[in-house]
Structure formats: structure tokens, C-alpha cells
Design a protein around this motif. Sequence first.
Motif, mmCIF file in Angstrom:
data_model
loop_
_atom_site.group_PDB
_atom_site.id
_atom_site.type_symbol
_atom_site.label_atom_id
_atom_site.label_comp_id
_atom_site.label_asym_id
_atom_site.label_seq_id
_atom_site.Cartn_x
_atom_site.Cartn_y
_atom_site.Cartn_z
ATOM 1 N N ASP A 1 -4.424 -0.988 8.951
ATOM 2 C CA ASP A 1 -3.297 -0.558 8.166
ATOM 3 C C ASP A 1 -3.658 0.806 7.602
ATOM 4 N N MET A 2 -2.802 1.813 7.398
ATOM 5 C CA MET A 2 -3.070 2.793 6.784
ATOM 6 C C MET A 2 -2.770 2.921 5.163
ATOM 7 N N PHE A 3 -3.562 3.724 4.389
ATOM 8 C CA PHE A 3 -2.903 3.574 3.019
ATOM 9 C C PHE A 3 -2.331 4.926 2.703
ATOM 10 N N TYR A 4 -1.371 4.872 1.533
ATOM 11 C CA TYR A 4 -0.486 6.057 1.616
ATOM 12 C C TYR A 4 -0.830 6.773 0.137
ATOM 13 N N LYS B 1 0.590 9.213 -2.573
ATOM 14 C CA LYS B 1 1.635 9.763 -3.115
ATOM 15 C C LYS B 1 1.410 10.992 -3.546
ATOM 16 N N ASP B 2 0.310 11.548 -4.023
ATOM 17 C CA ASP B 2 0.072 12.832 -4.527
ATOM 18 C C ASP B 2 0.183 13.882 -3.461
ATOM 19 N N LYS B 3 -0.558 13.591 -2.294
ATOM 20 C CA LYS B 3 -0.677 14.586 -1.233
ATOM 21 C C LYS B 3 0.641 14.047 -0.043
ATOM 22 N N ASP B 4 1.227 13.073 -0.480
ATOM 23 C CA ASP B 4 2.450 12.627 0.587
ATOM 24 C C ASP B 4 1.874 12.486 1.823
ATOM 25 N N TYR C 1 -0.382 9.690 4.750
ATOM 26 C CA TYR C 1 -1.295 8.466 5.178
ATOM 27 C C TYR C 1 -2.466 8.798 5.574
ATOM 28 N N TYR C 2 -3.602 7.783 5.194
ATOM 29 C CA TYR C 2 -4.848 7.993 5.492
ATOM 30 C C TYR C 2 -5.462 6.629 5.777
ATOM 31 N N CYS C 3 -6.622 6.596 6.802
ATOM 32 C CA CYS C 3 -7.359 5.255 7.326
ATOM 33 C C CYS C 3 -8.622 5.496 6.487
ATOM 34 N N ILE C 4 -9.136 4.312 6.118
ATOM 35 C CA ILE C 4 -10.213 4.154 5.572
ATOM 36 C C ILE C 4 -11.489 3.930 6.640
ATOM 37 N N ARG C 5 -10.986 3.546 7.678
ATOM 38 C CA ARG C 5 -12.120 3.336 8.787
ATOM 39 C C ARG C 5 -12.261 4.308 9.638
ATOM 40 N N CYS C 6 -11.618 5.229 9.993
ATOM 41 C CA CYS C 6 -11.747 6.578 10.883
ATOM 42 C C CYS C 6 -11.656 7.733 10.168
ATOM 43 N N GLN C 7 -11.113 7.542 9.074
ATOM 44 C CA GLN C 7 -10.871 9.022 8.263
ATOM 45 C C GLN C 7 -9.860 9.782 8.871
ATOM 46 N N TYR C 8 -8.943 9.361 9.676
ATOM 47 C CA TYR C 8 -7.619 9.840 10.023
ATOM 48 C C TYR C 8 -6.560 10.192 8.737
ATOM 49 N N VAL C 9 -5.974 11.398 8.810
ATOM 50 C CA VAL C 9 -4.866 11.792 7.772
ATOM 51 C C VAL C 9 -3.948 12.306 8.417
ATOM 52 N N GLY C 10 -2.717 11.930 8.067
ATOM 53 C CA GLY C 10 -1.576 12.623 8.538
ATOM 54 C C GLY C 10 -0.228 12.346 7.967
ATOM 55 N N ASN C 11 0.683 13.071 7.961
ATOM 56 C CA ASN C 11 2.179 12.883 7.286
ATOM 57 C C ASN C 11 2.839 11.752 8.054
ATOM 58 N N GLU C 12 4.119 11.203 7.400
ATOM 59 C CA GLU C 12 4.531 10.190 8.245
ATOM 60 C C GLU C 12 5.205 10.389 9.548
ATOM 61 N N LYS D 1 0.765 -1.105 0.156
ATOM 62 C CA LYS D 1 -0.028 -0.044 0.019
ATOM 63 C C LYS D 1 0.759 1.284 0.087
ATOM 64 N N GLY D 2 2.005 1.177 0.420
ATOM 65 C CA GLY D 2 2.884 2.232 0.440
ATOM 66 C C GLY D 2 4.108 1.983 0.753
#
Length: 71
Positions: A24-27, A29-32, A34-45, A6-7
Motif C-alpha cells: 500500500d502507498m501512503f498519502y 496531504k502537504d504535497k498532494d 502518494y509515496y511507497c516506503i519500500r521502493c521510494q516511488y512518488v506520484g500523484n493520484e 493512510k489516505g
Amino acid sequence: MAQAGKGRLNYRCPMCFMRDLDIDMFYDKDKDEYYCIRCQYVGNEEDVLKRNEVVRMKYGSMMKRYKMEDF
């Protein structure tokens, strides 16, 4: 969980991990980020690693056996 391509690395979602869910989080590439499809968390590494370290404190003494002398 196994690596699924995934990344660069599969990171656990820190918000789901706080609730004892191993997601697991998905990566993206365009926004650089990571995001979670379950809880909608988004953050950089950096943010994901920092939050996961805070959650790991919960399990820091999991393998330590406490005796009466410890209290």
C-alpha cells in the motif's frame, strides 16, 4: 489489504505491483502525492492510477481457460 486510514484510498504501489508485491502507498496531504516506503516511488493520484492500469493488463486473462481451438 484492508484500509488502514493512510489516505483517501489505499492504492497499490505500481512499481512493487509489477514485481508481484502488494504494498500500500501512503498519502502526503502537504504535497498532494502518494509515496511507497519500500521502493521510494512518488506520484500523484492520476499517475498511480495510470500505472496500475498498465500492470492490470498482466492479470486480464487470469480467469480465462484456454483450449486448443484458441491457438
